[in-house]
Design a protein around this motif. Structure first.
Motif, PDB file in Angstrom:
ATOM      1  N   VAL A  95      49.291  60.236  12.116  1.00 44.14           N
ATOM      2  CA  VAL A  95      50.023  59.162  12.805  1.00 44.14           C
ATOM      3  C   VAL A  95      51.253  59.724  13.513  1.00 44.14           C
ATOM      4  N   ARG A  96      51.948  60.686  12.877  1.00 40.02           N
ATOM      5  CA  ARG A  96      53.103  61.311  13.531  1.00 40.02           C
ATOM      6  C   ARG A  96      52.681  62.061  14.785  1.00 40.02           C
ATOM      7  N   LEU A  97      51.533  62.705  14.727  1.00 39.83           N
ATOM      8  CA  LEU A  97      51.062  63.483  15.870  1.00 39.83           C
ATOM      9  C   LEU A  97      50.761  62.589  17.065  1.00 39.83           C
ATOM     10  N   VAL A  98      50.036  61.494  16.832  1.00 41.92           N
ATOM     11  CA  VAL A  98      49.571  60.663  17.949  1.00 41.92           C
ATOM     12  C   VAL A  98      50.536  59.535  18.288  1.00 41.92           C
ATOM     13  N   GLU A  99      51.475  59.235  17.367  1.00 41.71           N
ATOM     14  CA  GLU A  99      52.509  58.219  17.596  1.00 41.71           C
ATOM     15  C   GLU A  99      51.914  56.847  17.909  1.00 41.71           C
ATOM     16  N   ARG A 100      50.859  56.468  17.199  1.00 36.38           N
ATOM     17  CA  ARG A 100      50.271  55.136  17.355  1.00 36.38           C
ATOM     18  C   ARG A 100      49.379  54.849  16.146  1.00 36.38           C
ATOM     19  N   GLU A 101      49.168  53.552  15.864  1.00 39.44           N
ATOM     20  CA  GLU A 101      48.297  53.156  14.764  1.00 39.44           C
ATOM     21  C   GLU A 101      46.840  53.251  15.217  1.00 39.44           C
ATOM     22  N   VAL A 102      45.975  53.764  14.340  1.00 37.83           N
ATOM     23  CA  VAL A 102      44.600  54.028  14.758  1.00 37.83           C
ATOM     24  C   VAL A 102      43.546  53.359  13.880  1.00 37.83           C
ATOM     25  N   VAL A 103      43.838  53.099  12.605  1.00 37.28           N
ATOM     26  CA  VAL A 103      42.818  52.603  11.678  1.00 37.28           C
ATOM     27  C   VAL A 103      42.267  51.264  12.157  1.00 37.28           C
ATOM     28  N   GLY A 104      40.926  51.161  12.155  1.00 35.92           N
ATOM     29  CA  GLY A 104      40.258  49.955  12.611  1.00 35.92           C
ATOM     30  C   GLY A 104      39.830  50.007  14.062  1.00 35.92           C
ATOM     31  N   HIS A 105      40.279  51.026  14.793  1.00 32.07           N
ATOM     32  CA  HIS A 105      39.944  51.166  16.214  1.00 32.07           C
ATOM     33  C   HIS A 105      39.082  52.404  16.427  1.00 32.07           C
ATOM     34  N   THR A 106      38.320  52.399  17.512  1.00 32.29           N
ATOM     35  CA  THR A 106      37.532  53.581  17.855  1.00 32.29           C
ATOM     36  C   THR A 106      38.418  54.594  18.565  1.00 32.29           C
ATOM     37  N   VAL A 107      37.940  55.837  18.616  1.00 33.87           N
ATOM     38  CA  VAL A 107      38.703  56.897  19.277  1.00 33.87           C
ATOM     39  C   VAL A 107      38.938  56.554  20.743  1.00 33.87           C
ATOM     40  N   ILE A 108      37.920  56.052  21.415  1.00 33.92           N
ATOM     41  CA  ILE A 108      38.050  55.765  22.842  1.00 33.92           C
ATOM     42  C   ILE A 108      38.997  54.597  23.082  1.00 33.92           C
ATOM     43  N   GLU A 109      39.107  53.669  22.108  1.00 31.32           N
ATOM     44  CA  GLU A 109      40.060  52.560  22.237  1.00 31.32           C
ATOM     45  C   GLU A 109      41.497  53.054  22.107  1.00 31.32           C
ATOM     46  N   VAL A 110      41.706  53.986  21.192  1.00 30.71           N
ATOM     47  CA  VAL A 110      43.058  54.482  20.943  1.00 30.71           C
ATOM     48  C   VAL A 110      43.469  55.527  21.976  1.00 30.71           C
ATOM     49  N   PHE A 111      42.528  56.415  22.337  1.00 29.39           N
ATOM     50  CA  PHE A 111      42.825  57.509  23.266  1.00 29.39           C
ATOM     51  C   PHE A 111      41.840  57.498  24.433  1.00 29.39           C
ATOM     52  N   PRO A 112      41.939  56.575  25.362  1.00 27.85           N
ATOM     53  CA  PRO A 112      41.003  56.598  26.495  1.00 27.85           C
ATOM     54  C   PRO A 112      41.113  57.878  27.317  1.00 27.85           C
ATOM     55  N   GLU A 113      42.284  58.542  27.244  1.00 24.20           N
ATOM     56  CA  GLU A 113      42.475  59.753  28.041  1.00 24.20           C
ATOM     57  C   GLU A 113      41.657  60.937  27.532  1.00 24.20           C
ATOM     58  N   VAL A 114      41.168  60.897  26.264  1.00 26.98           N
ATOM     59  CA  VAL A 114      40.411  62.047  25.753  1.00 26.98           C
ATOM     60  C   VAL A 114      38.991  62.083  26.291  1.00 26.98           C
ATOM     61  N   GLN A 115      38.538  60.984  26.905  1.00 20.65           N
ATOM     62  CA  GLN A 115      37.189  60.954  27.475  1.00 20.65           C
ATOM     63  C   GLN A 115      37.035  62.053  28.521  1.00 20.65           C
ATOM     64  N   GLU A 116      38.001  62.131  29.445  1.00 20.92           N
ATOM     65  CA  GLU A 116      37.921  63.122  30.516  1.00 20.92           C
ATOM     66  C   GLU A 116      38.232  64.527  30.027  1.00 20.92           C
ATOM     67  N   GLN A 117      38.779  64.650  28.810  1.00 17.57           N
ATOM     68  CA  GLN A 117      39.082  65.970  28.257  1.00 17.57           C
ATOM     69  C   GLN A 117      37.937  66.522  27.410  1.00 17.57           C
ATOM     70  N   GLY A 118      36.851  65.746  27.268  1.00 16.61           N
ATOM     71  CA  GLY A 118      35.649  66.255  26.624  1.00 16.61           C
ATOM     72  C   GLY A 118      35.553  66.047  25.131  1.00 16.61           C
TER      73      GLY A 118
END
Length: 501
Positions: free
Chosen positions: A178-201
């Motif tokens: 949580v400290r690394l990403v600075e946002r709450e993630v539990v209950g959400h998909t990776v693409i919902e939390v980090f849409p920018e990682v899609q283009e990063q592979g």
């Protein structure tokens, strides 16, 4: 009669579950509120055969907690969970011997396993009390061990997360993650939390791990995260994706582990930059020694040239004066004298020694520094506005070094244009203010706060030590150095030194 408590906030889902129970000869008690469910468990938990609970009831009490409380008062009760989080979260938070019914909505069907557990609990309640009390103790031990494991995972310095299902939904993330990403993630998909990682592979990598069951391990991976109103932050990490399998060997999630290397990488880059700058400083120091040696060696030839010119002037006077020859000899003598003065100043500036503060006139210091700085640059348009003159207490060599840095920076700021520089002085109480103003592009807003920091430079090949060193010199003289942009164009650097009578 088998009696099952249904704790479901969705009325349609609750009605569907109730019909299935009643069609199988079971009784059903339906509540839609977490507080009502907790009250029924406290009042009648010992007589219940089972519990069907939505894990997200709200009101501060979740389905996981209700099931644990029911097992405490009735270890024989069957438990079924309604959850959208999937097998991974159920494996971590579910009570032993429970079943996962499925996600809310969609007309779910109760599994036969749940009915079997309800009947077994109902039929064996009277004869299995001793065994069930042992099971209760075992459940408590398992729960304690699970909580200890979760506490350990939360506090480990490595970042850890657990993803469930092919959509990669977060069901666990420790404090480091949580400290690394600075946002709450539990209950959400990776693409919902980090849409920018899609283009990063990264989504493709997760899909491949989930599909093939092969680990993914990488060192020093670079990725960026978007933050509203803030420039994208580049982060460097060690990263492991490892598939999670159930008892049948099927993949149902991915275990994520890694370490944030950003600070280490930035420190390494700073050390590399510092090493390069030190090499550059050593090279400049060597050039300074060479300049001092050259100045020493050139002194004698220049003196000889001066003597020859003087002798030629005497001969022309004796054997008949030719005005044209006399004028040439006069110009040659002046040039030799000027070259000698420049060499003398260079030698003075390259000499080492402790700072020597002395009473001296400010104007000659400024003009000598300007002469050296503009040597070889006849295109420089130099203007003077000396409103304050007089005596100051300074180390002349150090103040000339400061002026040399400021004037050279002003010349470089002009780029391809002819440099236009103004050197000015003005009184400031007991201090005298000296300023160098140019007509370049000025100081950018990102550079202004760190303009005097060591190794901060807006020039492509700049070292970033000249202004930092100059500021330190002025502060040792009890003065201040400032930087600002002019109203029209260019920048203005000023420093103050102490005036004396």
């Amino acid at each position: 009669m088998i009696s099952v408590l249904i704790a479901e906030r969705d009325a349609a889902d609750a009605a569907a579950l109730r019909r299935q129970l009643e069609s199988s000869g079971c009784g059903a008690i339906v509540v839609t509120d977490a507080a009502d469910a907790a009250g029924l468990i406290e009042a009648e938990g010992g007589s219940l055969s089972g519990l069907i609970v939505n894990v997200e009831l709200g009101d501060g009490v979740n389905g996981w907690d209700l099931a644990r409380r029911l097992r405490e008062v009735n270890p024989a009760a069957a438990v079924g969970y309604v959850s959208a989080l999937g097998h991974g979260d159920w494996a971590i938070n579910g009570v032993p011997g429970s079943v996962l019914i499925g996600a809310p909505g969609g007309g779910k069907t109760l599994p036969d396993e749940f009915f079997r557990l309800c009947r077994a609990r109902h039929q064996g309640r009277g004869t299995l009390q001793i065994a069930l009390s042992d099971e209760h103790g075992l459940n408590a031990a398992i729960r304690t061990e699970r909580e200890a494991l979760q506490e350990h995972l939360q506090r480990t310095p490595s970042f850890i997360a657990v993803l469930d299902g092919p959509e990669h939904r977060f069901i666990f993330a420790n404090e480091a993650y949580v400290r690394l990403v600075e946002r709450e993630v539990v209950g959400h998909t990776v693409i919902e939390v980090f849409p920018e990682v899609q283009e990063q592979g990264f989504i493709d990598i997760l899909d491949r791990v989930y599909r093939t069951g092969e680990d993914f391990v990488a060192h020093g991976v670079e990725f960026y995260m978007k933050r509203e109103g803030v420039e994208n932050k580049t982060t460097y990490i060690d990263l492991i994706y490892r598939p999670i399998r159930n008892t049948a060997g099927d993949i149902h999630g991915i275990f994520v582990e890694g370490e944030d290397l950003t600070e280490q990488m930035e420190t390494r880059d700073r050390l590399e930059t510092l090493q390069n700058e030190l090499i550059h400083v050593a090279r400049i120091n060597a050039m300074g020694q060479l300049a001092s040696a050259l100045a020493h060696e050139l002194t004698q030839p220049l003196a000889a040239i001066q003597n020859y010119v003087s002798a030629a002037e005497m001969l022309t006077e004796r054997e008949g004066r030719d005005e044209r020859v006399a004028e040439c000899l006069k110009g040659a003598a002046a040039s030799v004298h000027r070259a000698g003065e420049i060499i003398h100043r260079l030698r003075a500036m390259t000499m080492r020694g402790a700072a020597q503060h002395e009473r001296t006139a400010i104007e000659p210091l400024l003009r000598d520094a300007a002469t050296i700085a503009c040597t070889g640059r006849p295109d420089v348009r130099l203007s003077w506005d000396l409103q304050a003159r007089g005596m100051v207490r300074v180390d002349p060599v150090q103040i000339q070094q400061v002026m040399l840095n400021l004037i050279r920076n002003a010349i470089e700021a002009a780029g391809g244009e002819k440099p236009a520089i103004t050197i000015s002085t003005e009184g400031d109480g007991r201090m005298l203010r000296c300023c160098v103003s140019d007509a370049g592009p000025g100081i950018g807003p990102d550079m202004m706060p760190r303009i005097f920091q060591a190794f901060a430079s807006s020039k492509r090949d700049g070292m970033g030590i000249g202004l930092s060193l100059s500021k330190r010199i002025i502060e040792t003289h009890g003065g201040r150095m400032t930087a600002e942009n002019n109203d029209d164009r260019g920048a203005r650097f000023c420093f103050t030194v102490q005036r004396v009578e």
